[in-house]
Design a protein around this motif. Sequence first.
Motif, PDB file in Angstrom:
ATOM      1  N   TYR A 149       0.832  -1.189   0.000  1.00 55.58           N
ATOM      2  CA  TYR A 149       0.000   0.000   0.000  1.00 55.58           C
ATOM      3  C   TYR A 149       0.872   1.247   0.000  1.00 55.58           C
ATOM      4  N   CYS A 150       0.304   2.339  -0.497  1.00 52.56           N
ATOM      5  CA  CYS A 150       0.947   3.647  -0.426  1.00 52.56           C
ATOM      6  C   CYS A 150       0.909   4.101   1.044  1.00 52.56           C
ATOM      7  N   CYS A 195      -0.550   6.588   2.115  1.00 46.75           N
ATOM      8  CA  CYS A 195      -1.910   7.101   2.363  1.00 46.75           C
ATOM      9  C   CYS A 195      -2.930   5.970   2.492  1.00 46.75           C
ATOM     10  N   SER A 196      -2.492   4.718   2.472  1.00 47.40           N
ATOM     11  CA  SER A 196      -3.307   3.504   2.622  1.00 47.40           C
ATOM     12  C   SER A 196      -3.972   3.038   1.336  1.00 47.40           C
ATOM     13  N   GLU A 197      -3.640   3.639   0.202  1.00 47.07           N
ATOM     14  CA  GLU A 197      -4.193   3.219  -1.092  1.00 47.07           C
ATOM     15  C   GLU A 197      -3.505   1.939  -1.553  1.00 47.07           C
ATOM     16  N   CYS A 251       0.936   7.604  -6.903  1.00 52.24           N
ATOM     17  CA  CYS A 251      -0.278   7.116  -6.258  1.00 52.24           C
ATOM     18  C   CYS A 251      -1.481   7.895  -6.801  1.00 52.24           C
ATOM     19  N   ARG A 281      -4.232   8.452  -5.413  1.00 49.97           N
ATOM     20  CA  ARG A 281      -4.940   9.157  -4.339  1.00 49.97           C
ATOM     21  C   ARG A 281      -4.180  10.375  -3.824  1.00 49.97           C
ATOM     22  N   CYS A 282      -2.877  10.214  -3.514  1.00 54.15           N
ATOM     23  CA  CYS A 282      -2.120  11.310  -2.889  1.00 54.15           C
ATOM     24  C   CYS A 282      -1.001  11.854  -3.777  1.00 54.15           C
ATOM     25  N   GLN A 320      -1.313  -1.824   5.850  1.00 53.02           N
ATOM     26  CA  GLN A 320      -2.119  -0.673   5.466  1.00 53.02           C
ATOM     27  C   GLN A 320      -2.271   0.296   6.637  1.00 53.02           C
TER      28      GLN A 320
END
Length: 143
Positions: A30-31, A33-35, A91, A93-94, A123
């Motif tokens: 995961y990234c 940022c939790s993605e 990513c 998301r972020c 995560q």
Amino acid sequence: MPKIVSSSIVSSSDHALQSDEQSNTLHVYYCLCSEFILVIDADLRRLPTRRTDNATIVSNTRRTYKLTAEAEAVVLLKRRDGFEKQYRYHCPRCNLLIAYEMNEHRKSGPYTYIVEGALTDIQGSAPPNALINSVSVDAEATA
């Protein structure tokens, strides 16, 4: 009287009998940022790293993986031996830099490079190498 046909299926998981190199375990990363970003057939900690920037080297011919990062800008870096062109993936998301390749199309070159500290296997938890030199930055800020 009607005939009754039945069948049974036996399934077993004998993971204990397999050695580490025969194991078909998929690893999820995961990234920060939790993605969800990467699923791969190897542990990233066991793959080789690049001397230039300590990025993890993923062989596009030997490894099976799915990278969900989005293609972003092309960057030209100056290195000791000349210049290096990086096709970067961020990513969705972020927008954190996750990976890069040397060829324009994904998986068209021999390797994909995962940036050090960009991914975690837990995560919502940052890996220990995500904050490089954080002590020296804090010490300089207070001085």
